[in-house]
Design a protein around this motif. Structure first.
Motif, mmCIF file in Angstrom:
data_model
loop_
_atom_site.group_PDB
_atom_site.id
_atom_site.type_symbol
_atom_site.label_atom_id
_atom_site.label_comp_id
_atom_site.label_asym_id
_atom_site.label_seq_id
_atom_site.Cartn_x
_atom_site.Cartn_y
_atom_site.Cartn_z
ATOM 1 N N LEU A 76 0.804 -1.223 0.000
ATOM 2 C CA LEU A 76 0.000 0.000 0.000
ATOM 3 C C LEU A 76 0.839 1.276 0.000
ATOM 4 O O LEU A 76 0.711 2.122 -0.885
ATOM 5 C CB LEU A 76 -0.948 0.001 1.208
ATOM 6 C CG LEU A 76 -2.014 -1.096 1.229
ATOM 7 C CD1 LEU A 76 -2.853 -0.998 2.498
ATOM 8 C CD2 LEU A 76 -2.892 -1.022 0.002
ATOM 9 N N ALA A 77 1.689 1.422 1.034
ATOM 10 C CA ALA A 77 2.485 2.646 1.159
ATOM 11 C C ALA A 77 3.657 2.661 0.183
ATOM 12 O O ALA A 77 4.191 3.727 -0.120
ATOM 13 C CB ALA A 77 3.002 2.786 2.592
ATOM 14 N N ASN A 81 1.254 3.210 -3.855
ATOM 15 C CA ASN A 81 1.445 4.655 -3.743
ATOM 16 C C ASN A 81 2.344 5.183 -4.841
ATOM 17 O O ASN A 81 2.058 6.213 -5.479
ATOM 18 C CB ASN A 81 2.009 4.979 -2.360
ATOM 19 C CG ASN A 81 2.018 6.456 -2.054
ATOM 20 O OD1 ASN A 81 2.990 7.149 -2.339
ATOM 21 N ND2 ASN A 81 0.932 6.958 -1.469
ATOM 22 N N SER A 99 1.714 8.898 4.252
ATOM 23 C CA SER A 99 0.813 8.013 4.990
ATOM 24 C C SER A 99 -0.216 8.860 5.734
ATOM 25 O O SER A 99 -0.185 10.102 5.680
ATOM 26 C CB SER A 99 1.606 7.156 5.978
ATOM 27 O OG SER A 99 2.004 7.945 7.102
ATOM 28 N N SER A 141 -1.612 6.956 1.268
ATOM 29 C CA SER A 141 -1.912 5.536 1.457
ATOM 30 C C SER A 141 -2.698 5.349 2.744
ATOM 31 O O SER A 141 -2.659 6.203 3.638
ATOM 32 C CB SER A 141 -0.623 4.707 1.519
ATOM 33 O OG SER A 141 0.063 4.948 2.747
#
Length: 253
Positions: A76-77, A81, A99, A141
């Motif tokens: 995700l991050a 992203n 984040s 994210s």
């Protein structure tokens, strides 16, 4: 200048040029500021499967054991992203990937049974207004942190709603369906709290869409205005919404 929080479903990453088409629409808007909040469920599924983990969900939320978190955070991050950043850069925008912590959101554990799934509450730092002032595009994210530095997997719909509330921004959930559907699979133009409750109790709305609709209703109640659920598969939908046209499903307080 109107602020728009746009939540992108992670499935947009699986469709070639879909994100680029959306960023093109954003880049052409001169009287709006955008904040992207994204998930990446299908990418997380792939990473966990490749690592030999079994992935499961409870009422639309991914159960996130501690041992799976490095893969969830990385997907995700990290990967998701930066894929979105790449598409934004190609559209001549200036994206900054962050984040939830940098976006003013602090997380705590939602339920022990869900593992490291986090909630959203107001934090002590928010870089988003500064980034917007500098004509940058925050791409956020759905990874959060608590005050001790523990990381959490936060539902991206809930994250987008929290960020929209903190910025008093308009909110659009862009998903892989054109609208919320009724029992006959027909799109619903508008929904209020009573209608949502009836559709959930009858099983018409469930799983991930239930989380999305319930989160949309809470956001609409906090923002005191309608929140939209529409499809990223049609960039013209975003353009229409930005021009105050009604497409998809409007969730009203």
């Amino acid at each position: 200048m109107t602020k728009w929080v746009i939540k992108l479903g992670g499935a947009v990453l699986n469709c070639e040029d879909a994100a680029a088409a959306l960023f093109k629409v954003m880049s052409e808007q001169k009287d709006a500021q955008f904040i992207i909040v994204h998930g990446g469920g299908s990418l997380v599924d792939t990473w966990l499967q490749d690592a030999g983990f079994v992935s499961s969900k409870h009422e639309g939320l991914r159960i996130s054991p501690r041992e799976q978190m490095p893969y969830i955070v990385g997907a995700l991050a990290g990967c998701a992203n930066k894929q979105l950043m790449a598409q934004a850069i190609a559209s001549k925008m200036i994206p900054i990937g962050i984040s939830l912590f940098e976006a003013g959101i602090t997380s705590t554990q939602k339920l022990k049974a869900l593992g490291l799934v986090g909630t959203c509450s107001e934090g002590c730092i928010n870089l988003v207004p500064t980034l917007l002032e500098k004509n940058m595009l925050p791409i956020i994210s759905s990874i959060g942190f608590d005050s001790d530095g523990t990381w959490y997997n936060v539902n991206a719909d809930e994250a987008a709603a929290a960020i929209a509330k903190s910025l008093d921004a308009e909110l659009i959930f862009m998903t892989d369906v054109e609208a919320v559907l009724d029992a006959n699979k027909q799109p619903l133009h508008q929904l209020d709290a009573l209608q949502i409750s009836e559709l959930i109790n009858s099983g018409v709305i469930q799983g991930g869409m239930q989380v999305k609709v319930e989160t949309s209703l809470l956001a609409a109640q906090h923002l005191r205005r309608g929140v939209y659920i529409s499809s990223w598969q049609k960039p013209e939908n975003l353009n229409a919404l930005l021009n105050q046209e009604h497409v998809g499903t409007k969730i009203v307080p």
